[in-house]
Scaffold this motif. Sequence first.
Motif, mmCIF file in Angstrom:
data_model
loop_
_atom_site.group_PDB
_atom_site.id
_atom_site.type_symbol
_atom_site.label_atom_id
_atom_site.label_comp_id
_atom_site.label_asym_id
_atom_site.label_seq_id
_atom_site.Cartn_x
_atom_site.Cartn_y
_atom_site.Cartn_z
ATOM 1 N N LEU B 69 10.063 9.035 20.967
ATOM 2 C CA LEU B 69 10.768 9.354 19.639
ATOM 3 C C LEU B 69 10.603 10.558 19.217
ATOM 4 C CD1 LEU B 69 10.348 5.862 17.890
ATOM 5 C CD2 LEU B 69 12.119 6.517 19.323
ATOM 6 N N GLY B 70 9.218 11.152 19.285
ATOM 7 C CA GLY B 70 9.026 12.284 18.667
ATOM 8 C C GLY B 70 8.872 12.742 17.284
ATOM 9 N N GLY B 71 9.001 11.479 16.493
ATOM 10 C CA GLY B 71 8.911 11.574 14.987
ATOM 11 C C GLY B 71 7.649 11.951 14.608
ATOM 12 N N ALA B 72 6.677 11.467 14.954
ATOM 13 C CA ALA B 72 5.097 11.740 14.611
ATOM 14 C C ALA B 72 4.693 13.028 14.812
ATOM 15 C CB ALA B 72 4.141 10.826 14.910
ATOM 16 N N LEU B 73 5.293 13.491 16.151
ATOM 17 C CA LEU B 73 4.766 15.121 16.530
ATOM 18 C C LEU B 73 5.554 15.967 15.698
ATOM 19 C CD1 LEU B 73 3.927 16.962 18.641
ATOM 20 C CD2 LEU B 73 5.824 16.622 19.839
ATOM 21 N N ALA B 74 6.884 15.604 15.268
ATOM 22 C CA ALA B 74 7.706 16.494 14.581
ATOM 23 C C ALA B 74 7.067 16.485 13.242
ATOM 24 C CB ALA B 74 8.916 16.308 14.120
ATOM 25 N N ALA B 75 6.770 15.480 12.540
ATOM 26 C CA ALA B 75 6.465 15.311 11.081
ATOM 27 C C ALA B 75 4.853 16.250 10.982
ATOM 28 C CB ALA B 75 6.013 14.013 10.594
ATOM 29 N N VAL B 76 3.972 15.987 11.999
ATOM 30 C CA VAL B 76 2.685 16.670 11.862
ATOM 31 C C VAL B 76 3.008 18.068 12.171
ATOM 32 C CG1 VAL B 76 0.613 17.070 13.213
ATOM 33 C CG2 VAL B 76 1.528 14.770 12.692
ATOM 34 N N LEU B 77 4.091 18.417 12.960
ATOM 35 C CA LEU B 77 4.091 20.162 13.141
ATOM 36 C C LEU B 77 4.852 20.736 12.096
ATOM 37 C CD1 LEU B 77 5.016 20.342 16.961
ATOM 38 C CD2 LEU B 77 2.792 21.130 15.727
ATOM 39 N N VAL B 78 5.908 20.268 11.401
ATOM 40 C CA VAL B 78 6.750 20.893 10.322
ATOM 41 C C VAL B 78 6.653 20.066 8.918
ATOM 42 C CG1 VAL B 78 8.123 21.999 12.000
ATOM 43 C CG2 VAL B 78 8.822 19.638 11.386
ATOM 44 N N ASN B 109 20.844 5.085 14.334
ATOM 45 C CA ASN B 109 20.174 5.774 14.926
ATOM 46 C C ASN B 109 19.211 6.876 14.193
ATOM 47 O OD1 ASN B 109 20.384 4.891 17.944
ATOM 48 N ND2 ASN B 109 22.363 6.229 17.706
ATOM 49 N N VAL B 110 19.876 7.415 13.185
ATOM 50 C CA VAL B 110 18.969 8.233 12.236
ATOM 51 C C VAL B 110 18.126 7.418 11.331
ATOM 52 C CG1 VAL B 110 19.341 9.602 10.130
ATOM 53 C CG2 VAL B 110 20.801 10.061 12.041
ATOM 54 N N THR B 111 18.570 6.204 10.873
ATOM 55 C CA THR B 111 17.696 5.402 10.193
ATOM 56 C C THR B 111 16.499 5.209 11.059
ATOM 57 O OG1 THR B 111 19.616 4.565 8.966
ATOM 58 C CG2 THR B 111 17.537 3.413 8.962
ATOM 59 N N LEU B 112 16.542 4.639 12.173
ATOM 60 C CA LEU B 112 15.601 4.103 13.048
ATOM 61 C C LEU B 112 14.599 5.181 13.584
ATOM 62 C CD1 LEU B 112 17.415 1.785 15.496
ATOM 63 C CD2 LEU B 112 15.766 1.184 13.764
ATOM 64 N N MET B 113 15.151 6.432 13.829
ATOM 65 C CA MET B 113 14.251 7.630 14.453
ATOM 66 C C MET B 113 13.989 8.545 13.443
ATOM 67 S SD MET B 113 15.803 7.536 18.256
ATOM 68 C CE MET B 113 17.232 6.571 18.183
ATOM 69 N N ALA B 114 14.983 8.955 12.755
ATOM 70 C CA ALA B 114 14.791 9.973 11.831
ATOM 71 C C ALA B 114 13.965 9.766 10.586
ATOM 72 C CB ALA B 114 15.926 10.856 11.625
ATOM 73 N N VAL B 116 12.543 5.923 9.896
ATOM 74 C CA VAL B 116 11.438 5.098 10.114
ATOM 75 C C VAL B 116 10.452 5.632 11.046
ATOM 76 C CG1 VAL B 116 10.800 2.881 11.064
ATOM 77 C CG2 VAL B 116 12.846 3.069 9.893
ATOM 78 N N GLY B 117 10.858 6.262 12.126
ATOM 79 C CA GLY B 117 9.901 6.985 13.225
ATOM 80 C C GLY B 117 9.159 8.203 12.424
ATOM 81 N N VAL B 118 9.900 8.982 11.824
ATOM 82 C CA VAL B 118 9.011 9.915 11.256
ATOM 83 C C VAL B 118 8.103 9.727 10.147
ATOM 84 C CG1 VAL B 118 9.456 12.107 9.748
ATOM 85 C CG2 VAL B 118 10.914 12.031 11.634
ATOM 86 N N TRP B 119 8.704 8.847 9.176
ATOM 87 C CA TRP B 119 7.907 8.590 8.197
ATOM 88 C C TRP B 119 6.834 7.532 8.266
ATOM 89 C CZ3 TRP B 119 7.413 10.924 3.810
ATOM 90 C CH2 TRP B 119 8.534 12.193 3.630
ATOM 91 N N VAL B 120 6.888 6.502 9.236
ATOM 92 C CA VAL B 120 5.797 5.386 9.658
ATOM 93 C C VAL B 120 4.845 6.586 10.382
ATOM 94 C CG1 VAL B 120 5.225 3.710 11.066
ATOM 95 C CG2 VAL B 120 7.029 3.696 9.596
ATOM 96 N N GLY B 121 5.143 7.363 11.335
ATOM 97 C CA GLY B 121 4.370 8.156 11.762
ATOM 98 C C GLY B 121 3.737 9.399 10.972
#
Lengths: 253, 230
Positions: B69-78, B109-114, B116-121
Amino acid sequence: MAGSHHHALAHHGRSWLQAMPAHLKILATLLFVIAVVATPREAIWAFGVHALLLLGVILASRVPLRHLAPRLLIEVPFVIFAALMPFVATGPRVDIGPLTLSEPGLWGAWNLLAKGTLGVGASLLLAATTQPADIVSGLARLRLPAQLVLILGFMVRYADVISGQLQAMRVARESRGFRGGGLRSWPVLASTAGALFIRSYERGERVHLAMLSRGHDGHMHVEPIAVVLRAWLIAMTLPLAAAVVLVAAMVSR
Amino acid sequence: MHVPDGFLDAPTSVTTGIVAVAGVALALRRSRGDLDDRVAPLAGLVATFVFAAQMLNFPVATGTSGHLLGGALAAVLVGPWTATLCITVVLLVQALVFADGGLTALGTNVTLMALVGVWVGWLVFALVRRVLPSRARSVPVAAAIGALLSVPVAAAVFAALFVLGGTAPVPAGTLFGAMITWHVVIGIGEAVITYLVVSAVMSVRPDLVHGAQHLPTGRSTSADRESVTP
């Protein structure tokens, strides 16, 4: 590395659809897919008509079917899901040959296959006749918020930079005797990914500073283009026809 | 797999679409000041990386497939707000250019990955970071744990959406079991990749890591480094 402005998905032949303004094509694709998805799944004939309409546009666009067909493979994961639905779903069972299948599962599978395939087909036609840079400006014309357009623009630009950088690093790795495969190569590949990230970033940073020094202000300026009524009419033919099918399917239910 | 057209019924798609628009609108407002000359190229690069990572699909039992998903990686970086925008852009491009994920399922898809994925991460990352000692080496570890958990949570939300608004009645237990089990495995892969990329960036350019801004490190700029590296 940065020389190529071509894209793997775009078809490089001649098609009049390529000349049509990107924002019209994006809008037409979106409206067509909405009409397809809204069509009740019991109206099986309607999906046949939708498919014929899309096929008609593909043939008229002169994008060869052998360009589009292999790219339909993107839908394989959900085709497998659809194929399993009649087996795992609950509800009344029907006998088809030697199999006892779930009736709602069969409808679910049909719904997914029909709508999913038409959606993929429409998006592939859009991708085949529109360069990524035009999709960015098309979305900007459709008033996508400026920050999203900015990130999108960088993403499209970076795609070439990163693949070129990755290629150069692969050559460097292999000329030092690296052979991939197995868990042992993971740390090497991981440091490649990390180095790739930083190198690409620093290249992008220099490009961005160069853009700022030439007056870039974070906005993408798209010149207003005069879209003649004829282009609108041509672009909206497919979604309008699909909407007629949708209404007919709803009425005949 | 991204959710294709016709997978969830209209009320569910419209509801997740409204959630997605609200979330992205909030992210647009909150990140307005953030997207400066330093962050904008980074956001584009993160989007490209996540895009590449999401193209790797693993088959999952009962016919679905999973991917990073990449959400956590993106959140930590930016940072989580800009990360929400990055993943949204990735999903938009995948739907428009690669036909991966339906256009009418974009909201889902935005709800699930952008979202949930980003914010849980991000929230897991922020919690773990608080527990671990305040050192540079803690950042990749916290990021990996955030990545590990964000994937099964997003999968569970997907399964819940399918139970509520799926176009076929599939027993909830089977679906949850299969989705979560397999996405824990994918989460491990996601955690490894997130750990490796974040530690690589931390070792060279800690100033680029949003999740390391609390650390008292001297920032090195690319101009300093340019004079050192040929």
